[in-house]
Scaffold this motif. Structure first.
Motif, PDB file in Angstrom:
ATOM      1  N   GLY A 175       7.870   5.351   0.341  1.00  0.00           N
ATOM      2  CA  GLY A 175       6.510   5.745  -0.015  1.00  0.00           C
ATOM      3  C   GLY A 175       5.522   4.601  -0.071  1.00  0.00           C
ATOM      4  N   TRP A 176       5.958   3.387   0.317  1.00  0.00           N
ATOM      5  CA  TRP A 176       5.079   2.219   0.363  1.00  0.00           C
ATOM      6  C   TRP A 176       5.123   1.598   1.758  1.00  0.00           C
ATOM      7  CZ3 TRP A 176       7.778   0.535  -4.667  1.00  0.00           C
ATOM      8  CH2 TRP A 176       7.013   0.909  -5.794  1.00  0.00           C
ATOM      9  N   ILE A 177       4.049   0.906   2.118  1.00  0.00           N
ATOM     10  CA  ILE A 177       4.034   0.051   3.297  1.00  0.00           C
ATOM     11  C   ILE A 177       4.434  -1.351   2.854  1.00  0.00           C
ATOM     12  CG2 ILE A 177       2.647  -0.924   5.158  1.00  0.00           C
ATOM     13  CD1 ILE A 177       2.962   2.080   5.404  1.00  0.00           C
ATOM     14  N   TRP A 178       5.407  -1.928   3.560  1.00  0.00           N
ATOM     15  CA  TRP A 178       5.914  -3.257   3.246  1.00  0.00           C
ATOM     16  C   TRP A 178       5.577  -4.208   4.394  1.00  0.00           C
ATOM     17  CZ3 TRP A 178       9.298  -3.913  -1.139  1.00  0.00           C
ATOM     18  CH2 TRP A 178       9.656  -2.718  -1.775  1.00  0.00           C
ATOM     19  N   ALA A 179       5.140  -5.419   4.066  1.00  0.00           N
ATOM     20  CA  ALA A 179       4.861  -6.438   5.069  1.00  0.00           C
ATOM     21  C   ALA A 179       5.615  -7.711   4.703  1.00  0.00           C
ATOM     22  CB  ALA A 179       3.365  -6.721   5.160  1.00  0.00           C
ATOM     23  N   PHE A 180       6.253  -8.312   5.706  1.00  0.00           N
ATOM     24  CA  PHE A 180       6.899  -9.605   5.493  1.00  0.00           C
ATOM     25  C   PHE A 180       5.850 -10.673   5.768  1.00  0.00           C
ATOM     26  CE2 PHE A 180       9.144 -13.431   6.768  1.00  0.00           C
ATOM     27  CZ  PHE A 180       9.985 -13.593   5.670  1.00  0.00           C
ATOM     28  N   LEU A 181       5.367 -11.312   4.724  1.00  0.00           N
ATOM     29  CA  LEU A 181       4.277 -12.275   4.834  1.00  0.00           C
ATOM     30  C   LEU A 181       4.854 -13.692   4.878  1.00  0.00           C
ATOM     31  CD1 LEU A 181       1.713 -10.588   2.415  1.00  0.00           C
ATOM     32  CD2 LEU A 181       1.923 -10.369   4.899  1.00  0.00           C
ATOM     33  N   GLY A 182       5.222 -14.085   6.058  1.00  0.00           N
ATOM     34  CA  GLY A 182       5.817 -15.394   6.247  1.00  0.00           C
ATOM     35  C   GLY A 182       6.273 -15.560   7.678  1.00  0.00           C
ATOM     36  N   ASP A 183       6.900 -16.703   7.965  1.00  0.00           N
ATOM     37  CA  ASP A 183       7.251 -17.034   9.341  1.00  0.00           C
ATOM     38  C   ASP A 183       8.741 -17.185   9.582  1.00  0.00           C
ATOM     39  OD1 ASP A 183       7.597 -19.350   7.902  1.00  0.00           O
ATOM     40  OD2 ASP A 183       6.288 -20.596   9.133  1.00  0.00           O
ATOM     41  N   PRO A 212      -8.308   1.862  10.643  1.00  0.00           N
ATOM     42  CA  PRO A 212      -7.818   0.596  10.106  1.00  0.00           C
ATOM     43  C   PRO A 212      -8.199   0.433   8.640  1.00  0.00           C
ATOM     44  CG  PRO A 212      -8.934   0.259  12.211  1.00  0.00           C
ATOM     45  CD  PRO A 212      -9.222   1.668  11.783  1.00  0.00           C
ATOM     46  N   MET A 213      -7.361  -0.252   7.902  1.00  0.00           N
ATOM     47  CA  MET A 213      -7.561  -0.463   6.470  1.00  0.00           C
ATOM     48  C   MET A 213      -7.548  -1.951   6.175  1.00  0.00           C
ATOM     49  SD  MET A 213      -5.055   0.776   3.351  1.00  0.00           S
ATOM     50  CE  MET A 213      -5.500   2.500   3.521  1.00  0.00           C
ATOM     51  N   ARG A 214      -8.502  -2.407   5.376  1.00  0.00           N
ATOM     52  CA  ARG A 214      -8.547  -3.814   4.974  1.00  0.00           C
ATOM     53  C   ARG A 214      -7.906  -3.969   3.599  1.00  0.00           C
ATOM     54  NH1 ARG A 214     -14.365  -5.903   4.620  1.00  0.00           N
ATOM     55  NH2 ARG A 214     -14.159  -5.812   6.892  1.00  0.00           N
ATOM     56  N   LEU A 215      -7.019  -4.956   3.488  1.00  0.00           N
ATOM     57  CA  LEU A 215      -6.385  -5.278   2.213  1.00  0.00           C
ATOM     58  C   LEU A 215      -6.462  -6.782   1.997  1.00  0.00           C
ATOM     59  CD1 LEU A 215      -3.051  -3.226   2.249  1.00  0.00           C
ATOM     60  CD2 LEU A 215      -5.128  -2.680   1.007  1.00  0.00           C
ATOM     61  N   ARG A 216      -6.548  -7.167   0.739  1.00  0.00           N
ATOM     62  CA  ARG A 216      -6.461  -8.592   0.401  1.00  0.00           C
ATOM     63  C   ARG A 216      -5.171  -8.797  -0.377  1.00  0.00           C
ATOM     64  NH1 ARG A 216      -9.493 -12.885   1.065  1.00  0.00           N
ATOM     65  NH2 ARG A 216      -9.469 -14.627  -0.401  1.00  0.00           N
ATOM     66  N   VAL A 217      -4.309  -9.652   0.137  1.00  0.00           N
ATOM     67  CA  VAL A 217      -3.006  -9.918  -0.466  1.00  0.00           C
ATOM     68  C   VAL A 217      -2.739 -11.418  -0.386  1.00  0.00           C
ATOM     69  CG1 VAL A 217      -0.546  -9.368  -0.458  1.00  0.00           C
ATOM     70  CG2 VAL A 217      -2.189  -7.655   0.350  1.00  0.00           C
ATOM     71  N   LEU A 218      -2.280 -12.012  -1.489  1.00  0.00           N
ATOM     72  CA  LEU A 218      -2.015 -13.456  -1.554  1.00  0.00           C
ATOM     73  C   LEU A 218      -3.252 -14.266  -1.172  1.00  0.00           C
ATOM     74  CD1 LEU A 218       1.560 -13.633   0.054  1.00  0.00           C
ATOM     75  CD2 LEU A 218       0.962 -13.494  -2.363  1.00  0.00           C
ATOM     76  N   GLU A 239       0.842  -1.196   0.000  1.00  0.00           N
ATOM     77  CA  GLU A 239       0.000   0.000   0.000  1.00  0.00           C
ATOM     78  C   GLU A 239       0.873   1.240   0.000  1.00  0.00           C
ATOM     79  OE1 GLU A 239      -2.325   1.934  -0.913  1.00  0.00           O
ATOM     80  OE2 GLU A 239      -3.891   0.690   0.017  1.00  0.00           O
ATOM     81  N   PHE A 240       0.323   2.355  -0.498  1.00  0.00           N
ATOM     82  CA  PHE A 240       1.028   3.631  -0.406  1.00  0.00           C
ATOM     83  C   PHE A 240       1.069   4.083   1.054  1.00  0.00           C
ATOM     84  CE2 PHE A 240      -0.379   4.262  -4.932  1.00  0.00           C
ATOM     85  CZ  PHE A 240       0.893   4.325  -5.483  1.00  0.00           C
ATOM     86  N   SER A 241       2.189   4.662   1.459  1.00  0.00           N
ATOM     87  CA  SER A 241       2.329   5.134   2.838  1.00  0.00           C
ATOM     88  C   SER A 241       1.274   6.169   3.197  1.00  0.00           C
ATOM     89  CB  SER A 241       3.726   5.735   3.045  1.00  0.00           C
ATOM     90  OG  SER A 241       4.733   4.782   2.819  1.00  0.00           O
ATOM     91  N   ASP A 242       1.016   7.105   2.281  1.00  0.00           N
ATOM     92  CA  ASP A 242       0.087   8.181   2.616  1.00  0.00           C
ATOM     93  C   ASP A 242      -1.375   7.749   2.584  1.00  0.00           C
ATOM     94  OD1 ASP A 242      -0.307   7.967  -0.116  1.00  0.00           O
ATOM     95  OD2 ASP A 242       0.490   9.950  -0.600  1.00  0.00           O
TER      96      ASP A 242
END
Length: 377
Positions: free
Chosen positions: A106-114, A19-25, A10-13
């Motif tokens: 300028g982006w939000i990054w998430a590490f999607l894993g364990d 709260p924001m809902r996103l669908r990823v993977l 997602e964009f940082s701004d």
């Protein structure tokens, strides 16, 4: 689709107070900012009765489920159950998966894993995006296509003369001079000269008095898992297009793009620049959405490759190595065995960091494809 990687989602701004809902993977996630403004990303699934945390609100550092008011802190642990009488303990299993999250470029990054931090792939170094001398323009585009097809299209030199002949590329001179792909374990880049189309309107000025558009040095490349770059060296300066190709599910991709320009840096040029970027995406859309199979083939031999496909071949080989590590999410099994009957989530690092907590989870982990056993991913 692959887990255990850093995804720009997602964009940082775009992430503010609510709260924001996103669908990823294929998974529902909730994003919010804590009391210090730090981004937090969790599975959007309360373990109590399956409520959507994204429909709740933020109190201090915690997100509150709108159904029964359970409070989850940024680590994913439930720290308050309003219905509990004073002194009643909170169950160890009252926790949701929370993913490492950073705000960068300028982006939000998430590490999607364990994976533990020491074993995680690196966050892509996109420091070029932070150059204050470049003018920045952003937008997004939705595809009904798998993100791997979108990624490959972005690094394909040879399609430009035919798909983008009215904007960039000349179908009368479609040859691509031989080029080399420079790559490491997580990224690859190539540079080639591309015959530009004669521009019209505002951008016609960049060719001055030339009656024929020149060859333009162009670099394209990617960072795994979902970032692509197009760098075009125009007569008046440099244009960069960074794309975060967010894999919503196997049929949908949202590209969150950032254009940077060293020329025409006033906002007066943004309307025309945006129109050009969107026009290119629209030209690509019909072709990409019509590709079959929809998912990128697992075996290189399933589609024919030539020398000009060097960047795409590098991408496929690098993805295949990750699939062989067992990082491929088995979305087909999820659809056939779990959808509508049982929720599954991408496992977070907390499931591995504390052995005592390994079995203290309500939600089952997403199934993964056996290494080397995927027909497509």
């Amino acid at each position: 689709m692959l887990k255990n990687l850093w995804y720009a989602i997602e964009f940082s701004d775009a992430l503010r107070d609510a709260p924001m809902r996103l669908r990823v993977l294929g998974q529902d996630l909730v994003l919010y900012r804590d009391s210090h403004g730090n981004p937090v990303c969790m599975s959007d699934l309360c373990v109590h009765r399956g409520g959507a945390l994204s429909d709740g609100w933020v109190e201090g550092d915690c997100i509150v489920c709108p159904y029964h008011g359970w409070n989850y802190d940024p680590s994913g642990a439930c720290v308050r159950i309003p219905a509990n009488a004073a002194g009643m303990p909170i169950p160890r299993k009252a926790r949701v998966d929370s993913y490492p999250t950073v705000d960068r470029h300028g982006w939000i990054w998430a590490f999607l894993g364990d994976l533990p931090e020491s074993e995680r792939p690196p966050l892509p170094d996109l420091s070029g995006m932070d150059d204050p001398s470049l003018h920045r323009l952003t937008g997004e585009f939705k595809w009904r296509a798998h993100y791997t097809r979108v990624m490959e299209n972005a690094v394909d030199f040879a399609h430009a003369p035919f798909v983008h002949g009215s904007v960039f590329g000349d179908p009368e001179r479609p040859e691509i001079a031989e080029f080399e792909v420079q790559q490491n374990d997580w990224s690859a880049f190539a540079t080639a000269d591309v015959k530009a189309s004669a521009s019209k309107g505002l951008w016609r000025r960049m060719f001055g008095k030339q009656t024929e558009a020149p060859l333009i040095s162009t670099t394209n490349g990617f960072w795994l898992p979902n970032i692509t770059l197009l760098h075009v060296r125009l007569p008046l300066g440099d244009m960069f297009l960074y794309d975060a190709n967010v894999p919503v599910d196997e049929h949908t991709t949202i590209t969150k793009w950032v254009q940077l320009r060293s020329f025409f840096k006033g906002r007066w040029a943004d309307r025309d620049a945006r129109r050009r970027v969107e026009r290119i995406f629209l030209q690509d859309q019909r072709t990409v959405e019509a590709q079959r199979p929809e998912l990128l083939p697992y075996d290189l031999s399933d589609e024919l490759h030539v020398k000009a496909d060097g960047s795409q071949v590098a991408y496929r080989r690098m993805r295949r190595k990750l699939l062989e590590r067992g990082w491929g999410i088995d979305t087909h099994r999820i659809e056939s065995e779990y959808t509508g009957r049982r929720a599954v989530v991408i496992p977070s690092p907390a499931r591995r960091e504390d052995p005592e907590l390994e079995r203290s989870w309500v939600m089952r982990e997403v199934p993964v494809r056996s290494p080397g056993g995927a027909a497509s991913a």
